[in-house]
Design a protein around this motif. Structure first.
Motif, PDB file in Angstrom:
ATOM      1  N   ARG A 247       0.824  -1.208   0.000  1.00 40.83           N
ATOM      2  CA  ARG A 247       0.000   0.000   0.000  1.00 40.83           C
ATOM      3  C   ARG A 247       0.862   1.264   0.000  1.00 40.83           C
ATOM      4  NH1 ARG A 247      -5.323  -0.526   2.520  1.00 40.83           N
ATOM      5  NH2 ARG A 247      -4.301  -1.769   4.120  1.00 40.83           N
TER       6      ARG A 247
ATOM      7  N   SER B 223       1.448  -6.910  -2.135  1.00 44.69           N
ATOM      8  CA  SER B 223       0.653  -7.317  -0.968  1.00 44.69           C
ATOM      9  C   SER B 223      -0.817  -7.372  -1.386  1.00 44.69           C
ATOM     10  CB  SER B 223       0.827  -6.305   0.164  1.00 44.69           C
ATOM     11  OG  SER B 223       0.157  -5.108  -0.193  1.00 44.69           O
TER      12      SER B 223
ATOM     13  N   VAL C 261       1.355 -12.009  -2.962  1.00 42.43           N
ATOM     14  CA  VAL C 261       2.161 -12.903  -2.129  1.00 42.43           C
ATOM     15  C   VAL C 261       1.489 -13.003  -0.771  1.00 42.43           C
ATOM     16  CG1 VAL C 261       4.396 -13.130  -0.954  1.00 42.43           C
ATOM     17  CG2 VAL C 261       4.311 -12.274  -3.314  1.00 42.43           C
TER      18      VAL C 261
ATOM     19  N   THR D 144      -3.284 -15.918   1.144  1.00 39.61           N
ATOM     20  CA  THR D 144      -4.302 -16.138   0.115  1.00 39.61           C
ATOM     21  C   THR D 144      -3.743 -15.812  -1.276  1.00 39.61           C
ATOM     22  OG1 THR D 144      -5.159 -13.999   0.835  1.00 39.61           O
ATOM     23  CG2 THR D 144      -6.417 -15.932   1.476  1.00 39.61           C
TER      24      THR D 144
ATOM     25  N   SER E  12       3.782  -3.547   5.233  1.00 38.11           N
ATOM     26  CA  SER E  12       3.917  -3.489   6.696  1.00 38.11           C
ATOM     27  C   SER E  12       4.421  -4.798   7.299  1.00 38.11           C
ATOM     28  CB  SER E  12       2.573  -3.109   7.333  1.00 38.11           C
ATOM     29  OG  SER E  12       1.584  -4.064   6.992  1.00 38.11           O
TER      30      SER E  12
ATOM     31  N   GLN F 102      -0.409 -12.409   7.421  1.00 35.86           N
ATOM     32  CA  GLN F 102      -0.862 -13.087   6.203  1.00 35.86           C
ATOM     33  C   GLN F 102       0.110 -12.854   5.045  1.00 35.86           C
ATOM     34  OE1 GLN F 102      -2.780 -10.874   7.892  1.00 35.86           O
ATOM     35  NE2 GLN F 102      -4.552 -11.979   8.679  1.00 35.86           N
TER      36      GLN F 102
ATOM     37  N   ASN G 104      10.747   0.668   4.552  1.00 37.27           N
ATOM     38  CA  ASN G 104       9.490   1.140   5.141  1.00 37.27           C
ATOM     39  C   ASN G 104       9.789   2.379   5.971  1.00 37.27           C
ATOM     40  OD1 ASN G 104       7.066   1.339   6.851  1.00 37.27           O
ATOM     41  ND2 ASN G 104       6.589  -0.671   5.986  1.00 37.27           N
TER      42      ASN G 104
HETATM   43  C1  LIG Z   1      -7.896 -14.026   5.642  1.00 39.58           C
HETATM   44  C2  LIG Z   1      -6.883 -12.994   5.205  1.00 39.58           C
HETATM   45  C3  LIG Z   1      -5.992 -13.335   4.217  1.00 39.58           C
HETATM   46  C4  LIG Z   1      -5.030 -12.400   3.798  1.00 39.58           C
HETATM   47  N1  LIG Z   1      -4.130 -12.756   2.823  1.00 39.58           N
HETATM   48  C5  LIG Z   1      -3.153 -11.883   2.500  1.00 39.58           C
HETATM   49  C6  LIG Z   1      -2.162 -12.237   1.541  1.00 39.58           C
HETATM   50  O1  LIG Z   1      -2.173 -13.319   0.945  1.00 39.58           O
HETATM   51  N2  LIG Z   1      -1.192 -11.341   1.287  1.00 39.58           N
HETATM   52  C7  LIG Z   1      -1.124 -10.103   1.881  1.00 39.58           C
HETATM   53  O2  LIG Z   1      -0.211  -9.329   1.588  1.00 39.58           O
HETATM   54  N3  LIG Z   1      -2.067  -9.756   2.773  1.00 39.58           N
HETATM   55  C8  LIG Z   1      -3.083 -10.600   3.082  1.00 39.58           C
HETATM   56  N4  LIG Z   1      -4.048 -10.192   3.955  1.00 39.58           N
HETATM   57  C9  LIG Z   1      -4.099  -8.779   4.349  1.00 39.58           C
HETATM   58  C10 LIG Z   1      -3.145  -8.398   5.464  1.00 39.58           C
HETATM   59  O3  LIG Z   1      -3.753  -8.620   6.727  1.00 39.58           O
HETATM   60  C11 LIG Z   1      -2.745  -6.913   5.348  1.00 39.58           C
HETATM   61  O4  LIG Z   1      -3.908  -6.124   5.383  1.00 39.58           O
HETATM   62  C12 LIG Z   1      -1.965  -6.572   4.092  1.00 39.58           C
HETATM   63  O5  LIG Z   1      -0.891  -7.473   3.935  1.00 39.58           O
HETATM   64  C13 LIG Z   1      -1.436  -5.142   4.207  1.00 39.58           C
HETATM   65  O6  LIG Z   1      -0.792  -4.813   3.018  1.00 39.58           O
HETATM   66  P1  LIG Z   1       0.336  -3.700   3.048  1.00 39.58           P
HETATM   67  O7  LIG Z   1       1.437  -4.126   3.938  1.00 39.58           O
HETATM   68  O8  LIG Z   1       0.662  -3.383   1.646  1.00 39.58           O
HETATM   69  O9  LIG Z   1      -0.445  -2.437   3.606  1.00 39.58           O
HETATM   70  P2  LIG Z   1      -0.331  -1.701   5.023  1.00 39.58           P
HETATM   71  O10 LIG Z   1      -0.483  -2.649   6.137  1.00 39.58           O
HETATM   72  O11 LIG Z   1      -1.251  -0.545   4.936  1.00 39.58           O
HETATM   73  O12 LIG Z   1       1.171  -1.182   5.055  1.00 39.58           O
HETATM   74  C14 LIG Z   1       1.681  -0.205   4.207  1.00 39.58           C
HETATM   75  C15 LIG Z   1       3.085   0.095   4.701  1.00 39.58           C
HETATM   76  O13 LIG Z   1       3.688   1.013   3.820  1.00 39.58           O
HETATM   77  C16 LIG Z   1       4.497   1.865   4.595  1.00 39.58           C
HETATM   78  N5  LIG Z   1       4.679   3.101   3.806  1.00 39.58           N
HETATM   79  C17 LIG Z   1       3.732   4.013   3.460  1.00 39.58           C
HETATM   80  N6  LIG Z   1       4.281   4.963   2.696  1.00 39.58           N
HETATM   81  C18 LIG Z   1       5.592   4.682   2.590  1.00 39.58           C
HETATM   82  C19 LIG Z   1       6.695   5.299   1.935  1.00 39.58           C
HETATM   83  N7  LIG Z   1       6.548   6.435   1.227  1.00 39.58           N
HETATM   84  N8  LIG Z   1       7.917   4.741   2.049  1.00 39.58           N
HETATM   85  C20 LIG Z   1       8.096   3.578   2.756  1.00 39.58           C
HETATM   86  N9  LIG Z   1       7.096   2.949   3.399  1.00 39.58           N
HETATM   87  C21 LIG Z   1       5.848   3.496   3.305  1.00 39.58           C
HETATM   88  C22 LIG Z   1       3.716   2.087   5.878  1.00 39.58           C
HETATM   89  O14 LIG Z   1       4.587   2.472   6.933  1.00 39.58           O
HETATM   90  C23 LIG Z   1       3.122   0.688   6.098  1.00 39.58           C
HETATM   91  O15 LIG Z   1       3.954  -0.114   6.935  1.00 39.58           O
HETATM   92  C24 LIG Z   1      -5.007 -11.114   4.373  1.00 39.58           C
HETATM   93  C25 LIG Z   1      -5.935 -10.788   5.387  1.00 39.58           C
HETATM   94  C26 LIG Z   1      -6.866 -11.715   5.788  1.00 39.58           C
HETATM   95  C27 LIG Z   1      -7.820 -11.339   6.885  1.00 39.58           C
END
Ligand SMILES: Cc1cc2nc3c(=O)[nH]c(=O)nc-3n(C[C@H](O)[C@H](O)[C@H](O)COP(=O)(O)OP(=O)(O)OC[C@H]3O[C@@H](n4cnc5c(N)ncnc54)[C@H](O)[C@@H]3O)c2cc1C
Length: 324
Positions: free
Chosen positions: A212, A237, A252, A255, A270, A274, A289
Motif C-alpha cells: 500500500r 501485498s 504474495v 491467500t 507493513s 498473512q 518502510n
Molecule cells: C484471511 C486474510 C488473508 C489475507 N491474505 C493476505 C495475503 O495473501 N497477502 C497479503 O499481503 N495480505 C493478506 N491479507 C491482508 C493483510 O492482513 C494486510 O492487510 C496486508 O498485507 C497489508 O498490506 P500492506 O502491507 O501493503 O499495507 P499496510 O499494512 O497498509 O502497510 C503499508 C506500509 O507502507 C508503509 N509506507 C507508506 N508509505 C511509505 C513510503 N513512502 N515509504 C516507505 N514505506 C511506506 C507504511 O509504513 C506501512 O507499513 C489477508 C488478510 C486476511 C484477513
C-alpha cells in the motif's frame, strides 16, 4: 528401501523447475537409502522430456502421453497418476507444492489411501520412512512429520531445494503407460495466459514487491525497472491487489502465492502475518518502510527505515552502476 517416484510438472512443453528440484533431492535420498529414483510424466507430447528426467537422476520414467491429457485436469491426472503409482509401487511419492501439485496430491492421497504431508520445506529419509519439515501456523513454527502409511506422499514448496547439475550422459528407461483419463466430470475449454513473459513468482530468484505504501498503480513502474535490472519478478501485498493496482497473480501471502526467492525486497509493505505466511522463508529479506516499528523489520535481514520514493531510485541507480 522402496523406490522414490517424482511426479513431473510440465508447462509449455518444459519441465518446471520444481520437478528438477525434486529429482535432485530424490536422487540424493535414493542413493542414501538404497532405492531407485523414478519419474512419472503425464501430459500431451511429453515423452521427450523423459530423457531430461534421466539426466537429473531418474532411472525409469513412466509416461502417459495422450491428447486427452493436454490440459491439466485434476480428475484425469489423478486417475492416470494413481494408476502409475499402483504399477510402479514406490514407497515415496514427491510432488511440487505448486498450484497443480496442491490440487493433485490430495486426490492421490485419497485414491491410494496414502499419507500426505503438504507444503514441505525439507525432506529426508530415516530407514524407509520419509521425514518432512513443514511450516505451520502461517509460518510461525515448523513441524517435523513422518508417516505410518505404505505410500508416503509429500508435496514440496518450489524454490526451497537446490537443483543439481544434470549428467548429460545419463538416460532413463521409458515405460509407456496406456492410462485412460477415466470418468472425468469437467473439461478445460480454454486457457488464457495472463503472465506473458513475466518471470513466474514462485520460481523467481529475486522478487521486488510493493504494498500500500506504493500509493498507486503508476508507481509500480519504479519497481518494474528495478526488477528488470535484477532479472526479478514483481510481487504485491493483498492491499495493493485489492486496490486494483496489481493483478491477483502477483499477490504474495496466505491467500496469494508462497514464494522462496534468494532475495525478497519489500517496499511499503507493513509485514502483516498473512503476508509473512507467503514470503518469510525467503533466504534474504530486505525491507524498505518509513515506519521503524513495521513488523516486516522483525523478519528482515536488512532494513531501510525511509521513504521508498527516495530509496528505490537510489537502489536502482546503484544497481545500474554495478551492471555498467
Ligand atoms: C484471511 C486474510 C488473508 C489475507 N491474505 C493476505 C495475503 O495473501 N497477502 C497479503 O499481503 N495480505 C493478506 N491479507 C491482508 C493483510 O492482513 C494486510 O492487510 C496486508 O498485507 C497489508 O498490506 P500492506 O502491507 O501493503 O499495507 P499496510 O499494512 O497498509 O502497510 C503499508 C506500509 O507502507 C508503509 N509506507 C507508506 N508509505 C511509505 C513510503 N513512502 N515509504 C516507505 N514505506 C511506506 C507504511 O509504513 C506501512 O507499513 C489477508 C488478510 C486476511 C484477513
Amino acid at each position: 528401501m522402496a523406490n522414490i517416484l517424482v511426479i513431473a510438472e510440465v508447462k509449455e512443453g518444459k519441465l518446471k523447475k520444481v520437478t528438477l528440484e525434486l529429482l535432485s533431492k530424490g536422487k540424493e535420498l535414493a542413493a542414501a537409502a538404497g532405492g531407485a529414483l523414478e519419474g512419472c510424466l503425464v501430459g500431451s507430447g511429453v515423452e521427450a522430456l523423459a530423457a531430461e528426467m534421466g539426466q537429473y537422476g531418474a532411472s525409469k520414467v513412466y509416461v502417459a502421453d495422450s491428447g486427452d491429457l493436454a490440459d491439466y485436469n485434476g480428475e484425469a491426472y489423478a486417475n492416470v497418476t494413481a494408476k502409475i503409482i499402483q504399477d510402479a509401487a514406490p514407497g515415496i511419492v514427491l510432488v511440487g507444492a505448486s498450484i497443480q501439485g496442491k490440487d493433485l496430491a490430495p486426490r492421490l492421497s485419497a485414491k491410494l489411501g496414502a499419507g500426505l504431508a503438504s507444503d514441505c520445506t525439507n525432506i529426508s529419509v530415516d530407514g524407509g520412512s520419509l521425514v518432512v519439515t513443514r511450516p505451520i501456523y502461517a509460518g510461525k513454527a515448523f513441524e517435523t512429520r513422518t508417516f505410518s502409511s505404505d505410500i508416503q506422499i509429500a508435496s514440496v514448496r518450489p524454490n526451497v531445494l537446490p537443483v543439481s547439475d544434470p549428467d548429460a550422459g545419463a538416460s532413463a528407461e521409458v515405460a509407456k503407460v496406456d492410462a485412460a483419463a477415466g470418468d472425468v466430470k469437467t473439461k478445460v475449454l480454454k486457457t488464457e495466459l495472463t503472465a506473458g513473459d513475466k518471470i513466474e513468482l514462485t520460481e523467481a530468484d529475486i522478487i521486488v514487491s510493493g504494498g500500500r505504501g506504493m500509493k498507486g498503480p503508476e508507481n509500480y513502474a519504479m519497481l518494474e525497472e528495478l526488477a528488470s535490472l535484477l532479472n526479478a519478478a514483481v510481487g504485491a501485498s493483498r492491499a495493493a491487489v485489492d486496490a486494483g493496482w496489481r493483478p491477483h497473480g502477483d499477490q504474495v501471502g496466505q491467500t496469494g502465492k508462497t514464494v522462496n526467492p534468494n532475495l525478497y525486497i519489500a517496499c511499503g509493505i507493513s509485514g502483516a502475518i498473512q503476508h509473512l505466511a507467503g514470503m518469510s522463508s525467503s533466504k534474504c529479506i530486505v525491507a524498505i518502510n518509513k515506519d521503524a516499528e513495521a513488523p516486516i523489520f522483525k523478519v528482515a535481514d536488512y532494513g531501510i527505515v525511509g521513504d521508498l520514493f527516495k530509496c528505490v531510485p537510489i537502489l536502482t541507480e546503484e544497481v545500474k552502476k554495478l551492471k555498467a
